[in-house]
Design a protein around this motif. Structure first.
Motif: not given
Lengths: 248, 586
Positions: B63, B66, B70, B121, B126-131, B582
């Motif tokens: 995390n 990431f 980002k 997350p 779910d690594p793609n869920s809202k952070r 992204m």
């Protein structure tokens, strides 16, 4: 723009005298700003130490109208319009040039203090400490080593016993080690015999000038003195130690 | 005087001291610093140092990595970032074992708090869920850097490191791609000392003093970066300079990000919370580059608050936090606001404006702190760099709060280890020319050259123009104008007369040397900014508002050209491991 008169001590290790300067400043400026303006416009060779200009590095210690202060935290407008602001170097340490003094003695004292020695961890377990215990150490850790406490300490300033007493700054350093929840080193005999805790007569001048508001005397020096007394002068504890074989 | 040391470290902040701690006792080690070590700028870092310890809530180094990637707007090298974030928990525990008193949780663990840009997350599966924001920053009240610096200094004293305090770096000696030492001026006497070394580490810090409004201390003049640049080495990603959103208005003194971490809100002249618009999810905890741009955008849109001198600011509202939280959690802010602005933060808002804060760019290194001689990855023998002066690059186009202290201890240590390995087989190399003579002739020139220019006037002109033309928002016309201003100022520099001819504590002379360094740094920043025709992280081109991954997923390597006329630019590819670029939204 506000006008103020400054009287600044200029000289070196051989001697010197006060020189007058008149300058215009903006509201909100601190004494350090004024000194830098004088340095830029009127006295390019004014010797001056400064760095963070935010009360955090401890570089710009000096005596302003007789009071030991950080020049960066002292508002010029706190002085009356017609008054003269007198600035001189700290007295306890030898002058190098103008407002710059030789502080190396302090760094030598730091080297004399036995370092932090944490208790061993059992099977790699993590340490646990309560905030309450860490609070005391964090208070001493606020020290920015401006050495204003060293400057006002009678033992160092008037009695010139630098060879006998390490001064309030290093009593605080010792306290931060002695009170650290993990530390195991025993510095109490050295605090009495080598660092001269007995010389402090608790006039609290050091606490008064501390820009970080550390309660140097109450929270640092007195508890350390008490530990020395317990160890060396308490007859009941002394007897207890004889019979129990305990060191502390 | 000539000194011989196995390793010479220049700079006594977190990176330099951490490296010094790592040097085995059998090798001689000197640390040179232009101020007393504990006055180094690391000491002003307030908020914290991040590590995924999971002491307060579930977290993982991935995390953290990431967020760092980002936050860097995908310009950070992901291999180096992974190393840093994975090593972070160890680095924190190590500091605790050195005696650093971190603040605690009720169970007695190291306490952690939220900080801008640090998230996880919402759904751990779910690594793609809202952070959502995560408590990851370890701290020691609101003086984490100060306590870290003292702890490292004391560990150095314990290890009998040799300190040369108040020595000013004058030259970096590199001959045949081999670093042989440095020269430095003893500020108390103006004597030049030659430090002959098997290897040298620069941990010389940043260069915020290139801007008018800065949180950086007086020392932040980029001496190390400038000397490397002057020695013909490239500088990396110089266009990326971070402005911290909350500097005290007009003064630039930092109001810690912890103020927003604890719940402080930025408000405009209509008392509206501005970050609701610019970062609807994380709001005031958005990364620094975004918040800084939001503040300037508000002011430009006429929603700033007009100050007594005709300039505008934005309000930082802390009043709803209550006296207890302010006094307990962020006490220093109160002191600053009171002393410098006459404001009482428990009752009224604190006027703030963005302040030049941190250099993402610097001397290019690999993740073992070896300095790169070129964009192809070749290294300079015996030369290392770590901390803010270096560009690994873990911060890419924008650094996350708390990652700088982490960078210092992780890469300081790695550098120390690499140096120890190097010293096993290294030896001294003779100088080709007399370094002392070269340094003395530079001093003599500055002291004797005739002219009417003054150091302080040129510096002010540089700083004000950099702020305006090469600051938070940039465009081609401004940057071109800045380029010619820098050229003019460099010419003026040759007509400076150092007024103080004395030998003792000659700050006039030192500031004149520092100004030469600032001018070179400004040139590198400005030319790199002019060259990069996209907006990414802290580098915002009004004329190229979008990020351009197709053409600009690469690091800038700028080099002062040999004839001293035009700079040369080359590129190095960004290292990608697992994080796909992204859109950067918060």
């Amino acid at each position: 723009m506000i006008e103020r008169n400054f009287k600044i001590w200029r000289g070196n290790s051989k001697g010197g005298d006060f020189v007058n300067y008149k300058i215009s400043i903006d509201e909100g400026m601190v004494v350090l700003d004024a000194l830098k303006l004088i340095q830029a416009d009127q006295a390019n060779d004014l010797g001056l130490r400064w760095n963070c200009k935010a009360g955090k590095c401890g570089s710009c210690s000096m005596e302003i109208n007789g009071k030991p202060k950080l020049a960066c935290m002292d508002r010029v407008t706190d002085y009356k319009e017609d008054s003269q602001i007198t600035v001189r170097p700290v007295k306890t340490f030898p002058v190098i040039k103008d407002l710059v003094t030789d502080l190396s003695w302090n760094y030598e004292q730091n080297k004399r203090i036995p370092p932090f020695k944490p208790k061993p961890r059992e099977n790699g377990a993590k340490y646990r400490m309560q905030q309450e215990d860490v609070d005391r150490v964090q208070e001493f850790r606020k020290c920015i080593e401006c050495y204003l406490c060293q400057n006002v300490c009678h033992i160092l300033r008037d009695q010139e016993k630098k060879n006998k007493f390490v001064g309030p700054r290093f009593m605080i350093r010792l306290a931060s080690l002695e009170m650290h929840p993990l530390d195991t080193e025993d510095r109490i005999p050295a605090i009495k015999n080598e660092y001269g805790s007995g010389y402090c007569n608790i006039t609290k001048c050091c606490t008064e000038v501390c820009p970080e508001s550390i309660k140097i005397t109450d929270n640092g020096i007195i508890p350390i003195k008490e530990r020395v007394v317990d160890r060396f002068y308490d007859p009941v504890l002394k007897l207890f130690r004889v019979f129990s074989g305990s060191k502390k | 005087m000539i000194h011989k040391f196995d390793v010479v470290i220049v700079g006594a902040g977190g990176a330099g001291l951490r490296a010094a701690v790592e040097i085995p006792k059998e090798y001689s080690c000197a640390v040179i610093s232009k101020v007393f070590p504990t006055r180094s700028h690391t000491g002003t870092a307030q908020g914290g140092v991040c590590a995924a310890l999971s002491n307060e809530e579930d977290d993982s180094w991935l995390n953290h990595a990431f967020d760092t990637v980002k936050g860097s707007d995908y310009l950070g090298d992901q291999d180096a970032i992974e190393i840093m974030c994975q090593d972070a928990p160890r680095a924190i525990i190590e500091l605790e074992h050195m005696g650093m008193p971190f603040s605690r949780t009720p169970e007695g663990k190291i306490a952690q708090r939220k900080f801008g840009g640090h998230t996880k997350p919402e759904n751990p599966n779910d690594p793609n869920s809202k952070r959502i924001p995560v408590k990851r920053a370890c701290y020691s009240a609101d003086r984490t850097g100060h306590v870290m610096l003292q702890t490292l200094y004391e560990t150095c004293i314990k290890n009998q490191v040799n300190f040369f305090s108040e020595y000013f770096l004058t030259d970096l000696i590199i001959e045949d791609n081999t670093c042989k030492g440095v020269t430095a001026l003893d500020i108390a006497t103006s004597d030049i000392h030659v430090f002959h070394a098997k290897c040298v580490m620069f941990a010389t810090g940043g260069y915020g003093r290139v801007y008018r409004i800065t949180s950086n201390a007086h020392v932040g003049t980029g001496d190390g970066c400038a000397l490397a640049y002057q020695a013909g080495l490239p500088l990396e990603d110089m266009e990326f300079y971070q402005f911290h959103p909350t500097g005290l208005w007009r003064l630039g003194i930092l109001v810690s990000e912890a103020a927003r971490g604890e719940g402080g809100i930025l408000r405009n002249n209509k008392n509206e919370p501005i970050m609701e618009v610019y970062a609807p999810i994380v709001k005031d905890l958005a990364p620094r580059d975004m918040v800084s741009r939001a503040i300037i955008s508000e002011i430009r849109a006429g929603r700033g608050i007009l100050g007594s001198d005709g300039t505008y600011y934005i309000n930082l509202d802390l009043t709803h936090l209550g006296k207890e939280v302010i006094d307990e959690k962020i006490p220093e802010i109160t002191g600053f606001a009171r002393t410098y602005l006459g404001v009482e933060p428990t009752k009224e808002s604190v006027p703030i404006q963005p302040t030049a804060h941190y250099a993402m760019g610097g001397i290019p290194t690999n993740y073992d702190t070896e300095v790169l001689a070129d964009h192809k990855g070749n290294t300079v023998k015996g030369f290392y760099a770590a901390g803010e002066c270096a560009c690994v690059s873990v911060h890419g186009a924008n650094r996350l709060g708390t990652n700088s202290l982490l960078d210092l201890v992780v890469f300081g240590r790695r550098g120390g280890k690499k140096i120890a390995e190097f010293l096993k087989t290294a030896d001294y190399t003779d100088f080709d020319s007399d370094p002392k003579e070269r340094a003395n002739s530079t001093l003599a020139r500055l002291l004797n050259q005739a002219g009417n220019e003054k150091t302080s006037a040129i510096r002010r002109e540089l700083q004000e123009n950099m702020m305006e033309k090469c600051g938070i928002f940039r465009n081609e016309a401004d940057l071109k104008q800045m380029k010619s201003i820098i050229k003019q100022l460099k010419q003026k520099y040759n007509n400076i007369t150092v007024q103080d001819k004395g030998k003792v504590f000659n700050t006039d002379l030192l500031e004149t040397i520092e100004l030469a360094n600032l001018l070179d740094i400004a040139e590198a920043i400005n030319d790199s900014a002019l060259n990069r025709t996209e907006s990414r992280g802290a580098h915002d081109r009004e004329d190229f508002p979008a990020r351009d991954d197709k053409n600009w997923m690469k690091h800038t390597f700028i080099r002062k050209s040999s004839d001293g006329e035009e700079t040369k630019i080359a590129y190095k590819k960004v290292v990608k491991t697992r994080f796909e670029p992204m859109e950067r939204k918060y």
